[in-house]
Write an enzyme that holds these catalytic residues in place. Structure first.
Site, mmCIF file in Angstrom:
data_model
loop_
_atom_site.group_PDB
_atom_site.id
_atom_site.type_symbol
_atom_site.label_atom_id
_atom_site.label_comp_id
_atom_site.label_asym_id
_atom_site.label_seq_id
_atom_site.Cartn_x
_atom_site.Cartn_y
_atom_site.Cartn_z
ATOM 1 N N HIS A 198 1.058 -1.192 -0.167
ATOM 2 C CA HIS A 198 -0.043 0.026 -0.214
ATOM 3 C C HIS A 198 0.684 1.317 -0.132
ATOM 4 O O HIS A 198 1.829 1.343 0.841
ATOM 5 C CB HIS A 198 -0.780 0.035 1.351
ATOM 6 C CG HIS A 198 -1.977 -1.044 1.225
ATOM 7 N ND1 HIS A 198 -1.967 -2.226 1.023
ATOM 8 C CD2 HIS A 198 -3.195 -0.718 1.429
ATOM 9 C CE1 HIS A 198 -3.019 -2.957 1.216
ATOM 10 N NE2 HIS A 198 -4.012 -2.014 1.622
ATOM 11 N N GLU A 201 -1.955 6.092 -0.734
ATOM 12 C CA GLU A 201 -3.343 6.316 -0.022
ATOM 13 C C GLU A 201 -3.562 7.449 0.479
ATOM 14 O O GLU A 201 -4.326 8.410 -0.078
ATOM 15 C CB GLU A 201 -3.675 5.019 0.535
ATOM 16 C CG GLU A 201 -4.882 4.563 1.050
ATOM 17 C CD GLU A 201 -5.425 3.820 1.878
ATOM 18 O OE1 GLU A 201 -4.594 3.068 2.576
ATOM 19 O OE2 GLU A 201 -6.850 3.416 2.313
HETATM 20 N N1 ADE Z 1 -5.858 -2.671 6.120
HETATM 21 C C1 ADE Z 1 -7.038 -2.836 5.655
HETATM 22 N N2 ADE Z 1 -7.445 -1.915 4.686
HETATM 23 C C2 ADE Z 1 -6.558 -1.009 4.665
HETATM 24 C C3 ADE Z 1 -6.391 0.188 3.826
HETATM 25 N N3 ADE Z 1 -7.187 0.555 3.116
HETATM 26 N N4 ADE Z 1 -5.032 0.721 3.949
HETATM 27 C C4 ADE Z 1 -4.299 0.329 4.856
HETATM 28 N N5 ADE Z 1 -4.363 -0.717 5.546
HETATM 29 C C5 ADE Z 1 -5.690 -1.509 5.352
HETATM 30 ZN ZN ZN Z 2 -6.038 -2.130 1.443
#
Ligand code: ADE
Ligand code: ZN
Length: 337
Positions: A198, A201
């Protein structure tokens, strides 16, 4: 939106590449498992719990998400949760799913790693034989914990090496840049695991850059903030690094205020290999087809974008070339008429 286009996005074959299995735990199942396992909950009812699903940011969601996962104790619990997701995904014509799980959320509560992975794996095997769906697992390290903790999780995982295909990085993004996990990702690369993270975001485009350069990931989960950096945008397009975008999640966690402000179309227009996914469907108001329907409703996306998104979902997957081609042929056949 055009009814025909809505039917197209809902019935087209697709892969889901960004789904946290713990994020598919519906309030009804949370209450059923809490009852079965005698786990106390801070909420009086399913409705009471659902009312708490109003988030200000990623952290406010994660606090509730980890509380929800506390009802999972036995192999049967992990099986039941995964089976429910796979049945729901099948209804959305998900032909292949690459599923995240967060072992540290469970091992920290004294649940054995084998209990977690065996329950999930049993449901995946059953989906393959009963529904012809394929699926694989990606183990995520929680980035708010230390790299040492990630290493010890990897140790616990290695006896189960055949049950997962890769590793990812999730949880609280700010202040926990990808490079914090440089050594454990290098070790996973040596082990031949697929790598994702990730990034971008809530966190800045620089985190996408270090996920690529330091961790050497093959896909970026979310990544929507890349457009703030034109050079990075060009690089993602040139290298065709897939982004697993989750539109409803981005609204619920206030990455964008409203869906018509979402940058999915801009990403596609920048020639980025974006895909559409649900992230944590039980918490964010919908499964993958709800995400497709909502984003096609809010943005001027057309049939050619649906085709591209369906193709991208399989191209970006970690399927072997032959299976990938078979699914791509299914997509092409679907769009021929
Ligand atoms: N764990 C579950 N969903 C998540 C997200 N959108 N961003 C980071 N960690 C997560
Ligand atoms: Zn996620």
């Amino acid at each position: 939106m055009d009814e025909a286009l809505l039917r197209t996005v809902q019935t087209m074959p697709k892969a889901e590449l960004h789904i946290h299995i713990e994020g598919s735990l519906e309030p009804e199942l949370i209450f059923a498992l809490a009852g079965r396992n005698n786990v106390p909950l801070a909420y009086a009812s399913v409705e009471d719990l659902r009312r708490a699903y109003a988030f200000d940011d990623l952290q406010s969601f994660l606090d509730i998400y980890y509380a929800g996962a506390s009802v999972l104790l036995t192999e049967q619990d992990f099986y039941d949760m995964t089976r429910a997701y796979l049945q729901r995904a099948k209804a959305d014509n998900v032909r292949h799913a690459e599923i995240f799980f967060d072992p540290q959320t469970h091992t920290a509560r004294g649940v054995a790693f084998s209990v977690v992975i065996d329950g999930i794996t049993r449901a995946l095997r059953e989906a393959r034989t009963q529904h012809g769906m394929s699926g694989s697992l990606i183990m995520c390290f929680l980035r708010h914990l230390s790299e040492e903790d990630a290493f010890s999780t990897l140790e616990q995982a290695l006896p189960h090496r055949d049950k997962f295909i890769g590793v990812g990085l999730d949880s609280s993004e700010y202040g926990h840049p990808p490079e914090k996990f440089a050594r454990v990702f290098a070790r996973c690369r040596e082990l031949g695991l697929h790598l994702v993270a990730h990034a971008g975001e809530e966190g800045p485009p620089a985190y996408i850059q270090t996920a690529l350069d330091v961790l050497q990931v093959e896909r970026i989960d979310h990544g929507v903030r890349c457009l703030e950096d034109p050079a990075l945008t060009r690089r993602l397009a040139r290298e065709q690094v897939p982004l697993t975008v989750c539109p409803l999640s981005n609204i619920k966690l206030r990455v964008f205020n409203q869906l018509h402000e979402h940058n999915l179309l801009a990403l596609l227009e920048a020639d980025i290999a974006a895909t559409v996914n649900s992230d944590d469907p039980a918490y964010f108001g919908g499964y993958i087809n709800d995400n497709f329907a909502a984003v096609f409703e809010a943005l001027p996306l057309r049939r050619e974008h649906a085709y591209r998104l369906a193709r991208n979902s399989f191209t970006a997957s970690f399927l072997d070339p032959q299976a990938k081609q078979q699914y791509l042929n299914e997509v092409d056949a679907f769009f021929e008429h």
